[in-house]
Design an enzyme around this catalytic site. Structure first.
Site, mmCIF file in Angstrom:
data_model
loop_
_atom_site.group_PDB
_atom_site.id
_atom_site.type_symbol
_atom_site.label_atom_id
_atom_site.label_comp_id
_atom_site.label_asym_id
_atom_site.label_seq_id
_atom_site.Cartn_x
_atom_site.Cartn_y
_atom_site.Cartn_z
ATOM 1 C CE LYS A 1 30.093 8.333 10.005
ATOM 2 N NZ LYS A 1 29.386 9.213 11.282
ATOM 3 C CE LYS B 1 27.082 6.679 12.445
ATOM 4 N NZ LYS B 1 27.129 6.155 13.732
ATOM 5 C CG HIS C 1 29.350 12.981 11.963
ATOM 6 N ND1 HIS C 1 27.918 11.965 12.837
ATOM 7 C CD2 HIS C 1 30.496 11.994 12.560
ATOM 8 C CE1 HIS C 1 28.967 10.718 13.283
ATOM 9 N NE2 HIS C 1 29.844 11.210 13.286
ATOM 10 C CG HIS D 1 30.146 4.032 14.366
ATOM 11 N ND1 HIS D 1 30.462 3.815 13.406
ATOM 12 C CD2 HIS D 1 30.077 4.634 15.555
ATOM 13 C CE1 HIS D 1 31.319 4.996 13.476
ATOM 14 N NE2 HIS D 1 30.367 5.408 14.826
#
Length: 578
Positions: free
Chosen positions: A485, A258, A483, A256
């Site tokens: 976090k 990026k 989106h 996950h």
């Protein structure tokens, strides 16, 4: 108690991907599924590590293709529409750069044709160019982020765009530009020499429209379900231009992270976004926003260049991912001194024993808080914006809260594992739950009801799910979904100055993303189980901004949501029933 836990931690995304993995198993696979759990170096040699976990061995789940939906992306309301491709019958063929559309034979013919038009260079020119090349082709497994590709670029270095580090919102089509950034402005394709990229979800065709592979070589830190799929992915790209690194995976985990490492002629750009490499995460469909941290590091002439703690943790994370050692070591050619003020926060998808458990997951978060001088015994205010919300429990929220105070994970672990922990009930206590100081920002019931979980999200009714913490998440850019976090940590006014800070990265609020500290059955010592690969950055606010309110963040980190968000437990319970 842990033996009866849901192996997917309520993570429907992981469960779906595991089911797909089982359906796609190929009898002609090159190796058993267990070998896919070992890190694969960027050269063709196999580097066998010890098994990652003593638990049940299952084939790793496949990386989502460009035709699978990232469940972290929130479903839009009726006023907006995100084009969502459908799942194809052949998940393997559609995943991992198989849709690049690169004709290797044609590319070779064009290359030869260009060569015939050029005059043969002198021998000394050939020697100079070879010594300056970024070695990424099959002649050598050595890859360096520190070499320049042409002597002509070695002129007075330009002023670095972001030498101190910055956090920006992503640009969104249809909204006025205001201190935001586009993916093109990050990648700067005309200057980009080498790109090391990682993502949970990839849109191959879109990505290649942002990077010129004739100028830029790429290393993709990606997921593959088996050695067979790894070889397919390698075969579908020109190996002298694009290479793959496949981190070891837990049975139900996700790649996950990026992270992006972008090499330009005179500096290295470190990028930590909250979005994947897909167009809607970068605002091109006009319905989704993300955030991104980036910092530019100049090359250094100091042969004794000491690495900061940030740099050490970045090295640790990349090596654990299986990135080629020569590439990782070449990072030391850059000056990391400006990263001293930040913390590199990561989750490594493995089981961690010994001292390793203190470096990653929520344990690593607490360690970084302490090392940056941000630890406190006083109460703190936590506001956590998440893009997905699954089987969260009060153990996790307590662990995150404690980490925000500088705890290394042992406070919640010892409370759970000692003093009759096996007889512990699901009751929430004031001392460990912190309902008045912790807010989780997630979209309202309408968005949840339209998501894939829909009305069947029964984790909401679990006695350990912290319903009181959930607040509606509305973007300050009206109509946008998020989106993002991001975790904001503020201090209550106790008559003394304390520095607020924020985390920006890939991790949502889940045990898959932050880990769970358990007792190792062999040694009896703590062991941290992490399913996902995640990374982020801890950003302290400026000292003069050591205030208790939201104004502490106004100079360094944009606040993407309307605060305080409205608690909406009652609305959701009406939606899902008693």
């Amino acid at each position: 108690m842990d033996s009866h836990r849901d192996p997917f931690d309520g993570d429907e995304e992981a469960a779906l991907r595991y089911a797909i993995a089982l359906s796609l198993q190929d009898p002609n696979a090159l190796a058993s599924s267990s070998t896919a759990q070992n890190p694969i170096e960027l050269d063709d040699s196999e580097n066998e590590d010890d098994d990652l976990d003593d638990g049940p061995k299952c084939p790793p789940t496949p990386k989502k293709s460009t035709q699978l939906v990232d469940r972290n992306v929130k479903t839009p309301t009726t006023s907006h529409s995100v084009p969502v491709p459908q799942v194809t019958a052949s998940g393997i063929q559609s995943s991992g750069f198989s849709a690049l559309g690169l004709d290797r034979k044609r590319m070779e013919e064009e290359r030869l044709a260009r060569l015939t038009k050029r005059k043969a260079p002198h021998d000394d020119e050939i020697s100079e160019r070879r010594s300056q090349r970024v070695k990424i082709d099959g002649q050598s497994s050595s890859i360096s982020l520190a070499n320049t590709t042409d002597a002509s670029v070695r002129i007075k270095p330009p002023q670095l765009p972001y030498p101190k580090g910055v956090v920006k919102k992503t640009w969104v089509s249809g909204y006025p530009r205001q201190d935001d950034i586009k993916i093109e402005e990050i990648l700067q394709k005309d200057q980009l020499e080498l790109a090391v990229l990682s993502s949970f979800q990839w849109d191959d065709e879109w990505l290649l429209s942002k990077i010129d592979t004739k100028k830029t070589k790429m290393v993709c830190i990606a997921f593959a379900s088996s050695d067979y799929q790894k070889e397919e992915m390698r075969a579908n790209v020109p190996r002298d231009r694009i290479r793959f690194c496949f981190p070891p995976m837990m049975p139900a985990g996700s790649m996950h992270s990026k992270l992006q490492l972008l090499k330009f002629p005179n500096y290295l750009r470190l990028v930590i976004p909250t979005g994947n490499l897909v167009p809607y995460d970068w605002g091109e469909t006009g319905v989704m926003e993300n955030m991104v941290f980036l910092i530019d590091l100049p090359m250094t002439k100091d042969s004794a260049n000491p690495l900061t703690t940030f740099g050490q943790e970045l090295f640790y994370f990349l090596k654990a991912s299986g990135v080629d050692e020569s590439l990782v070591n070449s990072l030391s050619k850059y000056d990391f001194s400006e990263t001293n003020q930040y913390g590199f926060i990561h989750t490594i998808g493995q089981s961690h024993v010994g001292e390793g458990w203190q470096r990653t997951g929520y344990c690593g978060l607490g360690r970084a808080v302490k090392s940056l001088g941000l630890a406190t015994a006083s109460e703190v205010e936590l506001d956590f914006v998440v893009a997905s919300l699954g089987s969260v429990n009060t153990d996790l929220t307590s662990a995150i809260y404690n980490a925000a105070q500088g705890d290394n994970g042992l406070r919640e672990y010892e409370k759970r594992t000692t003093g009759g922990g096996k007889k512990k009930t699901a009751q929430k206590t004031e001392s460990s739950y912190h309902p008045d100081n912790f807010r989780i920002y997630f979209p309202s019931h309408e968005t949840v009801s339209r998501s894939r979980g829909g009305k069947n999200g029964k984790w909401w009714d679990s006695p350990t799910f912290p319903r009181e913490l959930v607040h509606d998440c509305k973007s300050v850019r009206s109509g946008l979904l998020m989106h993002t976090k991001i975790l904001f940590v503020r201090h209550q006014n106790h008559g003394k100055s304390q520095t607020s800070w924020a985390y920006v990265g890939s991790a949502n609020l889940s045990e898959s993303a932050w880990g769970r500290l358990v007792k190792d059955r062999v040694s009896g010592q703590p062991k941290l189980n992490c399913r996902n690969w995640e990374c982020g950055v801890l950003i302290p606010m400026e000292s003069q901004a050591a205030k208790s309110g939201w104004e502490a963040f106004e100079k360094r980190v944009p606040i993407p949501m309307i605060v305080p968000g409205e608690a909406y437990e009652d609305a959701l319970r009406l939606l899902w029933g008693p």
